[in-house]
Design a protein around this motif. Structure first.
Motif, mmCIF file in Angstrom:
data_model
loop_
_atom_site.group_PDB
_atom_site.id
_atom_site.type_symbol
_atom_site.label_atom_id
_atom_site.label_comp_id
_atom_site.label_asym_id
_atom_site.label_seq_id
_atom_site.Cartn_x
_atom_site.Cartn_y
_atom_site.Cartn_z
ATOM 1 N N LEU A 24 0.824 -1.203 0.000
ATOM 2 C CA LEU A 24 0.000 0.000 0.000
ATOM 3 C C LEU A 24 0.860 1.256 0.000
ATOM 4 O O LEU A 24 0.553 2.226 -0.692
ATOM 5 N N ARG A 25 1.935 1.250 0.780
ATOM 6 C CA ARG A 25 2.833 2.406 0.769
ATOM 7 C C ARG A 25 3.478 2.563 -0.608
ATOM 8 O O ARG A 25 3.697 3.677 -1.068
ATOM 9 N N PHE A 26 3.803 1.448 -1.239
ATOM 10 C CA PHE A 26 4.347 1.506 -2.592
ATOM 11 C C PHE A 26 3.356 2.163 -3.544
ATOM 12 O O PHE A 26 3.736 3.015 -4.355
ATOM 13 N N LEU A 27 2.085 1.795 -3.440
ATOM 14 C CA LEU A 27 1.077 2.376 -4.326
ATOM 15 C C LEU A 27 0.879 3.860 -4.057
ATOM 16 O O LEU A 27 0.710 4.651 -4.989
ATOM 17 N N PHE A 28 0.886 4.254 -2.790
ATOM 18 C CA PHE A 28 0.758 5.681 -2.488
ATOM 19 C C PHE A 28 1.977 6.455 -2.982
ATOM 20 O O PHE A 28 1.856 7.589 -3.434
ATOM 21 N N GLY A 29 3.144 5.839 -2.914
ATOM 22 C CA GLY A 29 4.338 6.464 -3.474
ATOM 23 C C GLY A 29 4.249 6.598 -4.984
ATOM 24 O O GLY A 29 4.669 7.606 -5.558
ATOM 25 N N GLY A 82 -3.650 7.934 -14.499
ATOM 26 C CA GLY A 82 -3.119 7.621 -13.172
ATOM 27 C C GLY A 82 -4.206 7.166 -12.209
ATOM 28 O O GLY A 82 -3.992 6.253 -11.403
ATOM 29 N N PHE A 83 -5.376 7.792 -12.277
ATOM 30 C CA PHE A 83 -6.477 7.367 -11.404
ATOM 31 C C PHE A 83 -6.950 5.964 -11.765
ATOM 32 O O PHE A 83 -7.220 5.147 -10.878
ATOM 33 N N GLY A 84 -7.029 5.678 -13.046
ATOM 34 C CA GLY A 84 -7.424 4.324 -13.463
ATOM 35 C C GLY A 84 -6.415 3.281 -13.018
ATOM 36 O O GLY A 84 -6.790 2.200 -12.545
ATOM 37 N N LEU A 85 -5.128 3.593 -13.148
ATOM 38 C CA LEU A 85 -4.075 2.685 -12.704
ATOM 39 C C LEU A 85 -4.144 2.463 -11.196
ATOM 40 O O LEU A 85 -4.026 1.338 -10.713
ATOM 41 N N LEU A 86 -4.353 3.541 -10.441
ATOM 42 C CA LEU A 86 -4.431 3.427 -8.984
ATOM 43 C C LEU A 86 -5.640 2.590 -8.566
ATOM 44 O O LEU A 86 -5.531 1.728 -7.680
ATOM 45 N N ALA A 87 -6.784 2.805 -9.194
ATOM 46 C CA ALA A 87 -7.981 2.031 -8.852
ATOM 47 C C ALA A 87 -7.771 0.546 -9.163
ATOM 48 O O ALA A 87 -8.146 -0.321 -8.359
ATOM 49 N N PHE A 88 -7.167 0.251 -10.303
ATOM 50 C CA PHE A 88 -6.919 -1.142 -10.675
ATOM 51 C C PHE A 88 -5.951 -1.816 -9.711
ATOM 52 O O PHE A 88 -6.185 -2.926 -9.249
ATOM 53 N N THR A 89 -4.855 -1.131 -9.384
ATOM 54 C CA THR A 89 -3.871 -1.738 -8.488
ATOM 55 C C THR A 89 -4.399 -1.862 -7.064
ATOM 56 O O THR A 89 -4.055 -2.813 -6.363
ATOM 57 N N LEU A 90 -5.229 -0.925 -6.629
ATOM 58 C CA LEU A 90 -5.837 -1.069 -5.298
ATOM 59 C C LEU A 90 -6.768 -2.276 -5.249
ATOM 60 O O LEU A 90 -6.829 -2.983 -4.235
ATOM 61 N N ALA A 91 -7.484 -2.532 -6.343
ATOM 62 C CA ALA A 91 -8.332 -3.722 -6.394
ATOM 63 C C ALA A 91 -7.487 -4.993 -6.349
ATOM 64 O O ALA A 91 -7.842 -5.964 -5.676
#
Length: 122
Positions: A24-29, A82-91
């Motif tokens: 999760l920290r990696f994704l926020f970074g 970037g928002f689409g990538l973040l939503a996909f990776t969070l899922a």
């Protein structure tokens, strides 16, 4: 100067977050790095206090000093991607957490074989 300093601070914070073993920290970074790059692109288009880049009726080009529309369009596109990538990776991270019960990348070694030397030492 302030924008360059802001981009540097954002990049440093994002690299710090991305070096952690927590996914999760990696994704926020990664999201923070994306925002830093967006700010860099926006700042490279020279912030001008000009008018919006609209063309008057009957003209072929804008008259007077206008803002550069290209960096704004690039940043808007990058924000959406970037928002689409973040939503996909969070899922994906959520599904991984539900399956494995952890978000630590060192503990996610399901597909890797267990080291015989490490097992004997336990």
């Amino acid at each position: 100067m302030l924008l360059a300093l802001s981009v540097g601070v954002l990049v440093a914070a994002s690299v710090y977050l991305m070096l952690d073993r927590n996914i999760l920290r990696f994704l926020f970074g990664l999201a923070l790095l994306s925002n830093a790059v967006n700010l860099l692109i926006f700042a490279s288009g020279r912030l001008t206090p000009g008018a919006p880049p609209l063309i008057d009726a009957g003209e072929y080009a804008p008259t007077g000093v206008v803002a550069n529309a290209l960096p704004q369009a690039l940043v808007l596109t990058a924000i959406v991607i970037g928002f689409g990538l973040l939503a996909f990776t969070l899922a994906l991270v959520y599904r991984t957490f539900m399956t494995l019960g952890t978000v630590n990348s060192d503990e996610m070694r399901v597909a890797e074989p267990v080291d015989a030397g490490k097992e004997a030492g336990k």
